[in-house]
Design a protein around this motif. Structure first.
Motif, PDB file in Angstrom:
ATOM      1  N   LYS A 467      10.348  -3.891  -0.301  1.00  0.00           N
ATOM      2  CA  LYS A 467       9.094  -4.293  -0.940  1.00  0.00           C
ATOM      3  C   LYS A 467       9.342  -5.193  -2.141  1.00  0.00           C
ATOM      4  N   PRO A 488       6.980   0.285   8.071  1.00  0.00           N
ATOM      5  CA  PRO A 488       5.738  -0.491   7.986  1.00  0.00           C
ATOM      6  C   PRO A 488       5.960  -1.826   7.273  1.00  0.00           C
ATOM      7  N   PRO A 490       5.233  -3.639   4.129  1.00  0.00           N
ATOM      8  CA  PRO A 490       4.867  -3.102   2.802  1.00  0.00           C
ATOM      9  C   PRO A 490       3.513  -3.628   2.318  1.00  0.00           C
ATOM     10  N   THR A 491       2.771  -2.753   1.665  1.00  0.00           N
ATOM     11  CA  THR A 491       1.475  -3.175   1.104  1.00  0.00           C
ATOM     12  C   THR A 491       1.659  -4.206   0.008  1.00  0.00           C
ATOM     13  N   GLU A 492       2.877  -4.271  -0.556  1.00  0.00           N
ATOM     14  CA  GLU A 492       3.154  -5.243  -1.606  1.00  0.00           C
ATOM     15  C   GLU A 492       3.114  -6.677  -1.103  1.00  0.00           C
ATOM     16  N   GLU A 512       0.048   0.528  10.423  1.00  0.00           N
ATOM     17  CA  GLU A 512      -1.078  -0.399  10.408  1.00  0.00           C
ATOM     18  C   GLU A 512      -0.775  -1.597   9.511  1.00  0.00           C
ATOM     19  N   PRO A 514      -1.355  -3.772   6.519  1.00  0.00           N
ATOM     20  CA  PRO A 514      -2.034  -3.478   5.240  1.00  0.00           C
ATOM     21  C   PRO A 514      -3.160  -4.475   4.962  1.00  0.00           C
ATOM     22  N   LYS A 515      -4.269  -3.946   4.459  1.00  0.00           N
ATOM     23  CA  LYS A 515      -5.408  -4.800   4.116  1.00  0.00           C
ATOM     24  C   LYS A 515      -5.081  -5.764   2.990  1.00  0.00           C
ATOM     25  N   SER A 516      -4.025  -5.446   2.229  1.00  0.00           N
ATOM     26  CA  SER A 516      -3.636  -6.322   1.124  1.00  0.00           C
ATOM     27  C   SER A 516      -3.171  -7.683   1.605  1.00  0.00           C
ATOM     28  N   PRO A 538      -6.993  -5.485  10.610  1.00  0.00           N
ATOM     29  CA  PRO A 538      -7.859  -5.568   9.412  1.00  0.00           C
ATOM     30  C   PRO A 538      -8.573  -6.907   9.311  1.00  0.00           C
TER      31      PRO A 538
END
Length: 1008
Positions: A467, A488, A490-492, A512, A514-516, A538
């Motif tokens: 990340k 996954p 990373p949401t970062e 999934e 990430p929505k970010s 998303p």
């Protein structure tokens, strides 16, 4: 008339001469720039104007660069007789360079670069004998370089690149003894380099690339201190360098003949050119070994030999590097894309400490990187990609603290990605893809806060995606595809605001998305296919600039997100092999069957017919089905069986009785189908290879057009398939069939056959089959797409006149010769087809109207129920306020079409804003400025091809008269008021007359 300046109204006032000239210059512009040029300020304080200190009311400099000035360059500029500097670069000036500029005998600096000026270079510029700089770069100038320019003895810079100049380089330019810069790249100049250019002893910059020059280098050019013959494939300078080349060039400091067609070996004598600093031989066909004595060139700074055939195939190919250790000033060493073989010698560590760039890519170098390479501590760029190198990445590379680019891709390096890579805090590009690297991606990469491109694809990397990578705010491209990464995304990832490409395809990632990711506002390319991602995809609606997206071969579920059809820049979308369900959208990218894939999603329905998906059930069908299943399934089933039996009996009895009375019933067919041989869906499917996207040649409002081959008539055809799911498509089919039923004219597109039936899925199918037009449509000739830019299409004046006359013939037939007058309602370039002989045929009658005589109640033909439609820019203004279809509307469209053919600007061009339209643009130019607004490519072609028996003046006058008359007809036809518009018969006769006069023949009666 001279414009008024404050209280001064007479041109005889000495103080008003320059002010009046400036206002005249402003008034000929079409843009709203130069707002400070008004009475509120003295003209010497106007933007870009400098006045003389000795003569306070006389302008000596006009610097208006980059002000977006639009329009012609006023000849009144010549009244500014004290001018020394004219800088009008980086604007949108059009028309010709006024020859009156030749009266400015004080002029020293003239810069008109980056405009749209056309025509020829005025020959009387030689009167400006003090000129030191002429800058006409990046315009549309045509004709030859004037021989007269050779008399400008003080000229130091002659910059003519990026135009359409033809002919050869005048030998008279050899007289420009003061010239230090001569640039003519990007023209269409031909012939050989004049030997006389060798007389210009002070020449420093000599650029001739992107022309059509040929032959060898004249020996006289070797007298120059610098030789820049850098080119591209357009030039064909050739030959080999003489064996005594270096001996004859004792004073040579720069020798660049890049990207030509030079052959042979690099002369060993080159080392005798002891003052040589720059040697650029790249992009030729030099062969053999690189001379071992280049080390004698002690002052050598730049050595560029890439893109040749250098190398003997032996392991000694790299031996010359040892001699280069004597070149203590060497800064750039580029040897890429040759045939160099062998291992890198350890002596590479002894190369100049000033060395900043090493590029050895795309050769046949093997072995490992010598650890001594760490001694080159000033290296900025190190490229060794596309070789056969092995071993581990040496730790000594970690000493190269200034490194910005490291490219070791496409080799056979092994081991782990060293953690010391993170010490390269200046690193912007790291390419380690297509090797055999193992292990994890080091988190120390987070220290490379200037990293822009990171390529680690096609290795055997494992573990998670760190990340920490996404803390690099400058990261634009991240390619981690084809590894064995897990975990996954990373949401970062949302922190990467600058990310343009993200490729994590063909890994083992899961979870999934990430929505970010929606925060990556710069993202254009997203490749996540071949993983184990799951869940609903998303909403990434903020990613407006997305161009390509591949999310195939994952486990995504739910419905296809609606926002995808709103991404208007999206060019490719692959959703295949997931678990999407529901209706496929039909707008945006989903209209382009060749740009989208949804195969392998078994629960999808609807969408474009080309996708061959089942039709989606309606809500009523779902409710009725549930009602039957839940309540009276058994009773209804029994009742249905009994009713069916009874109905079958009654139907059988009725048919028996009916057949006795009417043994041969007549089938109900469409009137056009009665006239033509019908064709089946299967025949059309076979002819178009299953309506393959490869055969798709156009998409319209109500359907798509495919190219096909019909076996039974042995003919290439165009098949217009109606999209019956589009509202109004069926009515459009009926209208077009009705219009085509009774019309026959050589300038109207002929329908060959029709198909009205069902397809293989049982759905309604309708199609029209026409002759295939090899030369496409007029739109493709006037405004070629990006894919067609490599094959430029230019229409001659005669071809344009013929097209205008052909369309007039077609309209006259529709308006005056049919039983019921027909209004086309959608006349535009894309509906004008061109056959093998460039004859124009009007097509697409899907919006046509039949005009019937008005009844007492004012009723109209039922076709008018479709409503008035057309294309923005070509639709008559009265249609916008509800007026009914009329021949006057077609005449407006014809007028706009006529102006577009000769001006080559769309009515929706960005220049036409506010009250300025294509009609107004042309009307304002009549009659004096017509030659400034017409297509400059047309002018240059016509002037070049003028009949030699005519005088140049008479021929140009004849051309100008023809174009003025044509634009006059276009303006008259496109008048805003209906009562002011020319009717079709007058327009047809006038266009025939204009064409015949230009061809020099009498006006002949022509049966249309």
């Amino acid at each position: 008339m001279w414009p008024v300046v404050g209280s001064v109204t007479t041109k005889d006032s000495a103080n008003a001469i320059d002010a009046l000239a400036l206002l005249a210059f402003k008034h000929q512009l079409w843009s709203h720039s130069l707002t400070t040029w008004n009475d509120s300020l003295p003209f010497c304080q106007w933007e870009g104007i400098t006045c003389s200190r000795r003569h306070s009311q006389r302008v000596v400099a006009m610097n208006l660069t980059g002000l977006q000035l639009v329009g012609p360059l006023s000849p009144f500029i010549a009244n500014l007789t004290f001018l020394r500097v004219i800088d009008l670069s980086n604007n949108k000036l059009i028309g010709q360079i006024p020859p009156e500029i030749g009266r400015l005998f004080r002029l020293r600096y003239l810069d008109l670069t980056v405009n749209s000026l056309g025509g020829e270079i005025p020959t009387n510029l030689t009167r400006c004998w003090r000129l030191r700089t002429i800058g006409f770069a990046c315009n549309k100038l045509t004709g030859r370089i004037p021989v007269e320019l050779g008399s400008l003895s003080r000229l130091r810079r002659l910059l003519l690149p990026g135009n359409s100049l033809t002919g050869s380089i005048p030998t008279s330019l050899g007289n420009l003894s003061s010239l230090i810069s001569f640039s003519i790249w990007g023209n269409e100049l031909e012939g050989k380099l004049p030997e006389e250019l060798g007389q210009i002893r002070n020449l420093e910059d000599f650029s001739i690339e992107k022309n059509k020059l040929s032959g060898t280098i004249p020996p006289t050019l070797y007298n120059l201190s610098s030789i820049y013959l850098f080119s591209t494939t357009q030039n064909q300078l050739s030959g080999s360098l003489p064996p005594d080349f270096g001996v004859t060039l004792p004073n040579l400091t720069t020798f660049s003949v890049a990207r030509n067609r030079f052959t042979g070996r690099i002369p060993i004598s080159l080392s005798n050119a002891s003052r040589l600093q720059e040697l650029e031989l790249d992009g030729n066909q030099f062969i053999g070994s690189i001379p071992m004595n280049l080390g004698r060139l002690r002052g050598l700074r730049y050595l560029r030999l890439q893109g040749n055939l250098l190398g003997s195939g032996g392991e000694e190919d790299m031996g010359f590097l040892s001699s280069l250790t004597n070149c203590s000033l060497l800064n750039v060493l580029i040897l890429a894309t040759n045939r160099l073989t062998g291992a890198l010698p350890n002596s590479i560590a002894n190369l100049s400490t000033a060395l900043e760039i090493i590029n050895l890519g795309s050769n046949q170098i093997f072995g490992s990187i010598p650890s001594e390479i760490g001694n080159l501590q000033n290296l900025i760029s190190l490229r060794m990609d596309s070789n056969f190198m092995t071993g581990m990445i040496p730790e000594s590379i970690g000493k190269l603290n200034k490194l910005q680019v490291l490219n070791l891709s496409k080799n056979d390096f092994s081991g782990e990605i060293p953690a010391f890579i993170g010490n390269h805090t200046q690193l912007s590009d790291l390419f380690l893809d297509r090797n055999n690297l193992q292990g994890i991606i080091p988190s120390t990469l987070k220290k490379c806060q200037r990293l822009s491109r990171l390529y680690l694809a096609n290795n055997d990397l494992t573990g998670d995606i760190p990340k920490q990578i996404f803390t690099i705010t400058t990261l634009r491209i991240l390619n981690l595809g084809a590894n064995s990464l897990v975990g996954p995304l990373p949401t970062e990832v949302g922190n990467s605001k600058s990310l343009e490409l993200l490729n994590v395809s063909d890994n083992k990632l899961s979870g999934e998305i990430p929505k970010s990711l929606d925060n990556c506002l710069s993202l254009e390319y997203l490749f996540i296919e071949g993983n184990f991602f799951q869940g609903a995809f998303p909403s990434l609606s903020a990613l407006k600039g997305m161009l390509r997206m591949d999310i195939s071969h994952n486990n995504f579920s739910g419905q296809i997100p609606d926002y995808l059809e709103k991404l208007r820049h999206l060019q490719y979308l692959n959703l295949s092999y997931n678990d999407f369900e529901g209706r496929v959208p039909q707008e945006g990218i989903f209209k382009k069957a060749n740009a989208i894939s949804v195969i392998g999603n078994k629960k999808l329905c609807g969408g474009s017919p080309v996708l061959l998906l089942p039709e989606c059930p309606s809500e009523d069908d779902k409710k009725q089905s549930q009602h039957f299943l839940k309540k009276r399934m058994i009773a209804i089933l029994i009742g249905s069986v009994l009713c069916s039996a009874l109905l079958l009996f009654l139907l059988y009895y009725y048919c028996i009785r009916k057949s006795k009375k009417h043994p041969h019933p007549r089938s109900i067919t469409h009137p056009l189908e009665e006239q033509l041989t019908k064709i089946s869906y299967g025949d059309l499917c076979k002819a178009t290879d299953g309506f393959s996207s490869a055969n798709l040649i156009g998409v319209g409002s109500y359907g798509s057009v495919y190219k096909g081959y019909l076996d039974h008539i042995m003919k290439i055809v165009a098949v217009k398939v109606l999209n019956l799911q589009r509202q109004g498509a069926s009515k459009s089919f009926i209208v077009e069939c009705k219009a085509l039923r009774n019309i026959r004219h050589r300038n109207l597109l002929k329908v060959l056959t029709v198909c009205s039936g069902i397809d293989f899925k049982g759905d309604d199918f309708k199609a029209l089959v026409f002759d295939y037009m090899v030369n496409g449509n007029l739109e493709q000739w006037l405004h070629p797409s990006m894919d067609e830019q490599d094959q430029p299409k230019n229409l001659s004046l005669i071809q344009r006149l013929n097209i205008a006359v052909d369309v007039a013939f077609a309209l006259n037939y529709l308006h005056t010769c049919c039983e019921k007058p027909i209004v086309h309602c959608d006349l535009k370039p894309s509906n004008i087809l061109l056959d093998d002989d460039m004859h124009a045929l009007v097509g697409d009658f899907g919006l046509a109207r039949f005009l019937s005589e008005a009844t007492s109640n004012g009723s109209q033909n039922d076709t008018n129920s479709l409503g008035i439609r057309g294309t923005i820019g070509y639709v008559a203004p009265e249609y916008g306020i509800g007026n009914e279809a009329s021949t006057f509307g077609d005449m407006y469209s014809y007028g706009i079409l006529l102006l577009e053919i000769f001006i080559r600007r769309k009515p929706t061009d960005e220049i036409f804003t506010g009250s300025l339209s294509l009609h107004q643009f042309a009307k304002m130019a009549l009659p004096e400025r017509v030659m400034e607004i017409v297509d400059q490519n047309l002018l240059s072609a016509e002037v070049e091809g003028l009949n030699e028996s005519q005088t140049h003046t008479n021929a140009k006058r004849k051309l100008e008269k023809c174009l003025i008359s044509t634009i006059t007809v276009g303006v008259a036809c496109s008048a805003i008021s209906i009562k002011d518009r020319m009717d079709i018969e007058d327009a047809m006769v006038e266009m025939q007359r204009i064409r015949d006069l230009y061809l020099g023949v009498g006006i002949n009666d022509t049966d249309n």
